[in-house]
Write an enzyme that holds these catalytic residues in place. Structure first.
Site, PDB file in Angstrom:
ATOM      1  N   CYS A 108       1.165  -1.350  -0.053  1.00  0.00           N
ATOM      2  CA  CYS A 108      -0.336   0.075  -0.045  1.00  0.00           C
ATOM      3  C   CYS A 108       0.777   1.161  -0.165  1.00  0.00           C
ATOM      4  O   CYS A 108       1.622   1.426   0.968  1.00  0.00           O
ATOM      5  CB  CYS A 108      -0.705   0.167   1.145  1.00  0.00           C
ATOM      6  SG  CYS A 108      -1.930   1.056   1.162  1.00  0.00           S
ATOM      7  N   LYS A 147       1.590  -9.842   0.008  1.00  0.00           N
ATOM      8  CA  LYS A 147       1.833  -9.221  -1.568  1.00  0.00           C
ATOM      9  C   LYS A 147       3.350  -7.772  -1.335  1.00  0.00           C
ATOM     10  O   LYS A 147       2.874  -6.919  -0.119  1.00  0.00           O
ATOM     11  CB  LYS A 147       0.597  -9.105  -1.720  1.00  0.00           C
ATOM     12  CG  LYS A 147       0.573  -8.373  -2.516  1.00  0.00           C
ATOM     13  CD  LYS A 147      -1.281  -8.417  -2.992  1.00  0.00           C
ATOM     14  CE  LYS A 147      -1.792  -7.366  -4.835  1.00  0.00           C
ATOM     15  NZ  LYS A 147      -1.267  -6.182  -4.074  1.00  0.00           N
ATOM     16  N   ARG A 233      -8.977  -4.730 -10.759  1.00  0.00           N
ATOM     17  CA  ARG A 233      -9.760  -4.224 -11.120  1.00  0.00           C
ATOM     18  C   ARG A 233     -10.212  -4.259 -12.393  1.00  0.00           C
ATOM     19  O   ARG A 233     -11.147  -4.563 -13.015  1.00  0.00           O
ATOM     20  CB  ARG A 233      -9.007  -2.491 -11.982  1.00  0.00           C
ATOM     21  CG  ARG A 233      -8.588  -1.648 -10.829  1.00  0.00           C
ATOM     22  CD  ARG A 233      -7.471  -0.558 -11.619  1.00  0.00           C
ATOM     23  NE  ARG A 233      -6.325  -1.615 -12.025  1.00  0.00           N
ATOM     24  CZ  ARG A 233      -5.243  -1.118 -12.489  1.00  0.00           C
ATOM     25  NH1 ARG A 233      -5.272   0.246 -12.185  1.00  0.00           N
ATOM     26  NH2 ARG A 233      -4.377  -1.410 -12.220  1.00  0.00           N
TER      27      ARG A 233
HETATM   28  C1  LIG Z   1      -9.112   0.295  -5.361  1.00  0.00           C
HETATM   29  C2  LIG Z   1      -8.108  -0.738  -5.083  1.00  0.00           C
HETATM   30  C3  LIG Z   1      -7.912  -0.769  -3.518  1.00  0.00           C
HETATM   31  C4  LIG Z   1      -6.445  -1.779  -3.244  1.00  0.00           C
HETATM   32  N1  LIG Z   1      -5.782  -2.374  -2.053  1.00  0.00           N
HETATM   33  C5  LIG Z   1      -5.716  -3.331  -2.086  1.00  0.00           C
HETATM   34  C6  LIG Z   1      -5.450  -4.004  -0.768  1.00  0.00           C
HETATM   35  O1  LIG Z   1      -6.267  -3.503  -0.121  1.00  0.00           O
HETATM   36  N2  LIG Z   1      -4.222  -4.780  -1.101  1.00  0.00           N
HETATM   37  C7  LIG Z   1      -2.941  -4.926  -1.762  1.00  0.00           C
HETATM   38  O2  LIG Z   1      -2.362  -5.673  -1.583  1.00  0.00           O
HETATM   39  N3  LIG Z   1      -3.787  -4.581  -3.000  1.00  0.00           N
HETATM   40  C8  LIG Z   1      -4.681  -3.562  -2.723  1.00  0.00           C
HETATM   41  N4  LIG Z   1      -4.991  -2.924  -4.385  1.00  0.00           N
HETATM   42  C9  LIG Z   1      -3.272  -3.431  -4.875  1.00  0.00           C
HETATM   43  C10 LIG Z   1      -4.417  -5.166  -5.985  1.00  0.00           C
HETATM   44  O3  LIG Z   1      -4.347  -5.350  -5.544  1.00  0.00           O
HETATM   45  C11 LIG Z   1      -3.909  -5.059  -7.429  1.00  0.00           C
HETATM   46  O4  LIG Z   1      -2.501  -5.730  -6.681  1.00  0.00           O
HETATM   47  C12 LIG Z   1      -3.543  -3.943  -7.974  1.00  0.00           C
HETATM   48  O5  LIG Z   1      -4.760  -3.076  -8.423  1.00  0.00           O
HETATM   49  C13 LIG Z   1      -2.940  -4.744 -10.240  1.00  0.00           C
HETATM   50  O6  LIG Z   1      -3.844  -5.456 -10.494  1.00  0.00           O
HETATM   51  P1  LIG Z   1      -5.028  -5.145 -11.322  1.00  0.00           P
HETATM   52  O7  LIG Z   1      -4.054  -3.975 -12.461  1.00  0.00           O
HETATM   53  O8  LIG Z   1      -5.478  -6.419 -11.545  1.00  0.00           O
HETATM   54  O9  LIG Z   1      -6.429  -4.039 -10.092  1.00  0.00           O
HETATM   55  C14 LIG Z   1      -5.754  -2.453  -4.205  1.00  0.00           C
HETATM   56  C15 LIG Z   1      -5.823  -1.811  -5.566  1.00  0.00           C
HETATM   57  C16 LIG Z   1      -7.197  -0.943  -6.429  1.00  0.00           C
HETATM   58  C17 LIG Z   1      -7.529   0.137  -7.664  1.00  0.00           C
END
Ligand SMILES: Cc1cc2nc3c(=O)[nH]c(=O)nc-3n(C[C@H](O)[C@H](O)[C@H](O)COP(=O)(O)O)c2cc1C
Length: 355
Positions: A108, A147, A233
């Site tokens: 984060c 992560k 997403r």
């Molecule tokens: C709205 C939002 C909230 C997120 N919250 C977290 C979270 O609580 N913990 C975490 O490890 N990653 C969090 N992420 C990161 C996502 O898990 C992911 O690693 C990142 O969005 C890239 O993947 P994607 O392109 O498939 O979304 C968040 C991402 C978004 C967009």
């Protein structure tokens, strides 16, 4: 299954299919996870990140975030924080409530999380990370996973070192979102780092970032040799993406949702939200999903505008009814007001509260 994609295990927990619903604060609560589980193809769900400060001080919001349904197992609870003692206590609480896996957030980028040493702050403080992992490892019996991001700054990429440290501390699965903290959500995720980690450690490795199609999922597996992929997403825009990837793995015809399926999914989600939380947050979450989910649908922009201007349950239900009735009949949706062409950006973990 295709040779390059097969289930994997985190200790004795089978992740099958090897597709993980990526944790998203403000999104992947019990309702959303349950919805996606029902759509199919999700091998592991992860909670939103939960503040250990909140959890260990009995903050009701943090406690609520720890809830899960038994039918979503295997389920990982993800916690964040910078204090080893609080992290250990929170990890014990996750085990006590029955989570299958305990995941540590080291990604984060929110300043208020990093300031307390948590989230991506742990990427630039390996000593603290080591202490935390060792403390937790002594205290829990469920598998410990992590992560991470590529690194803190763009010039301090250290994902491979972080992964090696984690493995040495007994971490049993490593997920990498290949962007740095500095990068936030800009640019593209670096999947070459996933490959490098996979070649370095012997625990299972999964990659995260920018998967929105079946082909992209297959390409990432093939290029990196990773054990699993996380989709965040992309699962909001297309909640059936996991099922579609799984269909392709098995050589089955790929499920294509009809408009009726899409309408039913929105209504089901709204029901779940209302069961779980007060009306106003339920309406806001509904608008959030609808904003992502209707991208690319005929008249979707006008539908989103109508929805954003709706403030009661009945208004929302009426808008959904009107919209889907119109497009199912092949009629133009007239909606209300000027179209919102783009759904608003998701908040990511910037909105996190550390109590
Ligand atoms: C709205 C939002 C909230 C997120 N919250 C977290 C979270 O609580 N913990 C975490 O490890 N990653 C969090 N992420 C990161 C996502 O898990 C992911 O690693 C990142 O969005 C890239 O993947 P994607 O392109 O498939 O979304 C968040 C991402 C978004 C967009």
């Amino acid at each position: 299954m295709t040779p390059e994609i097969k289930p994997f295990k985190i200790r004795d927990i089978e992740i099958s299919p090897p597709l993980i619903l990526s944790p998203m604060a403000g999104v992947t609560d019990v309702s959303f996870r349950r919805l996606l589980k029902r759509c199919g193809g999700v091998g592991l769900t992860v909670s939103e990140f939960i503040s250990v400060e909140g959890l260990t001080r009995n903050n009701p919001k943090s406690k609520r975030q720890m809830r899960f349904y038994t039918d979503e197992r295997p389920f990982a609870a993800q916690i964040f924080g910078g204090q080893p003692e609080r992290m250990r206590m929170a990890a014990e609480m996750a085990e006590e409530v029955g989570a299958d896996i305990l995941d540590i957030n080291c990604g984060c980028p929110a300043p208020k999380v990093v300031k307390h040493g948590g989230g991506s702050g742990l990427l630039r403080d390996h000593e603290r990370l080591e202490t935390i992992l060792k403390e937790i490892k002594k205290a829990i019996t469920i598998p410990l996973t992590i992560k991470i991001r590529a690194g803190f700054y763009d010039h301090t990429i250290n994902a491979v070192e972080t992964a090696k440290l984690a493995e040495a501390c007994g971490v049993e699965h490593i997920a990498l979102h290949g962007r740095t903290k500095e990068q936030g959500y800009r640019g593209l995720a670096n999947w070459d780092l996933v490959k490098q980690i996979k070649e370095t450690v012997s625990v299972p490795v999964s990659g995260s970032g920018d998967i929105t199609t079946i082909d992209q999922a297959f390409a990432r597996f093939r290029e990196t040799g990773c054990d699993g992929v996380l989709i965040g997403r992309g699962g909001m825009a297309n909640p059936w993406i996991f099922r579609q990837i799984e269909d392709t793995m098995h050589g089955r015809e790929v499920f294509q949702p009809t408009l009726a399926d899409k309408r039913a999914l929105l209504l089901e989600y709204f029901d779940m939200l209302r069961e779980d939380m007060p009306i106003t947050p339920a309406i806001n979450r509904m608008k959030q999903l609808a904003g992502q989910f209707t991208r690319g649908l005929v008249g979707g922009a006008l539908f989103r505008t109508s929805l954003y201007h709706s403030h009661s349950v009945d208004e929302i239900l009426n808008r959904i009814e009107e919209y889907f009735t119109a497009i199912e009949a092949g009629l133009p949706y007239v909606g209300e007001g000027a179209p919102i062409e783009e759904a608003p950006e998701l908040d990511s973990c910037e909105a996190a509260t550390v109590s």
